[in-house]
Design an enzyme around this catalytic site. Structure first.
Site, PDB file in Angstrom:
ATOM      1  N   CYS A  31      -5.276  -3.202   3.047  1.00  0.00           N
ATOM      2  CA  CYS A  31      -5.003  -3.042   4.472  1.00  0.00           C
ATOM      3  C   CYS A  31      -6.249  -3.164   5.352  1.00  0.00           C
ATOM      4  CB  CYS A  31      -4.276  -1.721   4.687  1.00  0.00           C
ATOM      5  SG  CYS A  31      -3.434  -1.590   6.297  1.00  0.00           S
ATOM      6  N   LYS A  35      -9.920   1.246  -2.024  1.00  0.00           N
ATOM      7  CA  LYS A  35     -10.028   0.923  -0.612  1.00  0.00           C
ATOM      8  C   LYS A  35     -11.413   1.363  -0.167  1.00  0.00           C
ATOM      9  CE  LYS A  35      -7.342   1.360   3.684  1.00  0.00           C
ATOM     10  NZ  LYS A  35      -6.085   1.913   4.271  1.00  0.00           N
ATOM     11  N   GLU A  92       0.835  -1.195   0.000  1.00  0.00           N
ATOM     12  CA  GLU A  92       0.000   0.000   0.000  1.00  0.00           C
ATOM     13  C   GLU A  92       0.875   1.252   0.000  1.00  0.00           C
ATOM     14  OE1 GLU A  92      -3.643   1.868   2.715  1.00  0.00           O
ATOM     15  OE2 GLU A  92      -2.229   0.454   3.621  1.00  0.00           O
TER      16      GLU A  92
END
Length: 523
Positions: free
Chosen positions: A377, A343, A264
């Site tokens: 994440c 995300k 990321e």
């Protein structure tokens, strides 16, 4: 007979075995006519030698499985035993058949209790897989039915055997060997008085079957993943970052990796190209970083094609058409196609300091090396997302991440490993390391990149296929066998996806396409 006296061998039947075979069949099938004629067995051995199996004890045949090749569409529908038999009692073996038909399995009564029938069934299943056949079919007698015929219909009897309220020596055995009852067959074997002519059509599906027309274009089942545990460092230009990226892509491609994975926000050090004063404005700094994304996308896509490798391009900051900022991962296919995954869950720090917004779409991507998902994440800490991807037959979940402390890393790691187990998929975790005090917006780093698997016998005992040394820049490789996922999902010690209680709960993804015009119904 004691176990010490057994000397069992599994092999194929030969024409020379007929005298022993006849004696055994006459003993076991005395109620339905005894043994097949020698001509029948000789033709069957000649036409399908691999399908005829015997177990012998010190050269004495004590178990037999006879099998023919058939057309699946024909024999998966109602039929009679006589449909398998031609003139002069020749079994109609179909050399181009796409399924096996279990004709007989018989065990010498003196050897019952040693699970020899199961051994023959397992050998049949392995043959079915190795020949890439669709299924094993069988017409199963129900020899105990005559005892219950006055009080139970055949269907009721079969249902009670399936629920283990009754025991049938043939049907109970078939069900214990993963066969499923497809239908009731009437007048299957009229001379079978104990079954009163009824039988079950049983089927064992080969979950690894690939239709012939798809074999040449089928996806790989052995996939190599290479991940870069990336060192955050100062760079003097965008070209320097791309040079470092290409170095790793070249190295991973040299080891024939199908995927190259980056963490990321791996290009975050480019915020350091601003002077220190400008970096104090975190909003301005992150928008400055977003200015490099288009060129990175173009260059990474070029590398994917040039090095013949699919690239999971970590994530980068992108300014959307609405001018809002998003954290986006890119899948650069080696055929030149570019796809993206936003995300969806934004951390409090990202919202507070950088005003990042979450995306709305969740996708599974088709690649030449499996169906993959990407969660950046924090997203992996929300199990609903992975389950939605699993329902679309995801094989590999890629999780590029950036965590500062070990406890933050462990949140991501433990959740990622849970996703692998509960969704019976592989999860590839890839993070960044290194501390760069000269760059205002780079926090400290902690990472140990890893590859997780389901937790079952076909996988490592701790369900960890590979992992890096913590906080050290390095590359990591792992070979993933997609066939094992198919097997564990259908025949594992537990089958999480199959055993979900959908009668009690369900899960759906809302359709937010109205944001771009015209709201649709919820999916």
């Amino acid at each position: 007979m004691s176990l010490d006296e057994l000397h069992l061998t599994l092999r194929n039947l030969t024409v020379e075995d007929y005298p022993q075979l006849k004696a055994l069949m006459d003993k076991v099938y005395d109620d339905i006519g005894g043994a097949w004629p020698k001509l029948t067995i000789d033709r069957l051995v000649q036409e399908f030698p691999d399908g005829q199996l015997v177990i012998e004890d010190d050269e004495v045949i004590v178990g037999v499985a006879l099998t023919a090749l058939v057309d699946y569409d024909t024999f998966s529908n109602p039929h009679r035993y006589d449909d398998l038999i031609g003139s002069r009692e020749v079994i109609l073996n179909e050399p181009e058949g796409d399924a096996m038909y279990g004709l007989d399995v018989l065990i010498d009564p003196a050897y019952r209790g040693y699970r020899l029938g199961r051994r023959l069934y397992e050998a049949r299943k392995e043959l079915c897989r190795s020949m890439n056949l669709r299924a094993i079919l069988a017409g199963g007698r129900i020899p105990q039915y005559h005892e219950y015929a006055e009080e139970l219909s055949p269907s009721e009897y079969i249902d009670k055997v399936a629920r283990r309220e009754l025991h049938d020596p043939i049907l109970s055995f078939q069900l214990a060997n993963d066969f499923q009852v497809k239908r009731l067959l009437r007048k299957y074997l009229p001379e079978d008085e104990k079954s009163q002519g009824f039988a079950t059509l049983l089927e064992w599906n080969n979950i690894l079957f690939e239709p012939a027309e798809r074999v040449l274009e089928s996806r790989k089942t052995q996939v190599r993943v290479g991940a870069v545990q990336w060192q955050m460092r100062e760079f003097d230009s965008m070209e320097s970052v791309l040079q470092q990226v290409e170095y790793f892509v070249d190295a991973l491609s040299g080891y024939q990796s199908d995927f190259a994975v980056f963490p990321e926000l791996f290009n975050a050090p480019l915020m350091g190209l601003q002077d220190r004063a400008a970096q104090q404005d975190q909003m301005a700094a992150i928008r400055f970083l977003a200015g490099f994304t288009e060129q990175f996308k173009a260059e990474l896509s070029r590398m994917a094609v040039a090095y013949n490798i699919n690239i999971i391009a970590g994530s980068m900051i992108e300014a959307g058409e609405d001018d809002h900022l998003y954290n986006v991962s890119y899948l650069c296919h080696r055929d030149g196609t570019l796809e993206r995954q936003h995300k969806l869950h934004i951390t409090p720090q990202e919202r507070r300091d950088w005003v990042i917004e979450g995306g709305d779409e969740l996708r599974v991507f088709d690649t030449d090396a499996g169906r993959v998902g990407i969660q950046i994440c924090y997203d992996v800490e929300f199990p609903e997302l992975s389950r939605l991807l699993a329902e679309q037959d995801m094989d590999i979940l890629f999780v590029p991440f950036w965590t500062d402390t070990k406890n933050g890393y462990l949140r991501v790691r433990h959740c990622a490993q849970a996703r692998a187990i509960e969704n019976e998929c592989y999860v590839v975790l890839c993070g960044s390391v290194g501390n760069v005090p000269s760059i205002e917006n780079l926090d400290i780093q902690y990472a140990q990149s890893s590859v997780f698997s389901p937790s079952d016998f076909a996988f490592p005992h701790d369900a960890v296929l590979a992992e890096t040394t913590p906080n050290t820049e390095m590359i990591m490789f792992s070979d993933l066998d997609l066939t094992r996922l198919t097997v564990v999902r259908n025949e594992g010690s537990v089958t999480n996806l199959k055993d979900r209680r959908k009668d009690l709960f369900d899960l759906r993804l809302r359709d937010w396409s109205w944001k771009s015009g015209g709201r649709q119904e919820e999916a």
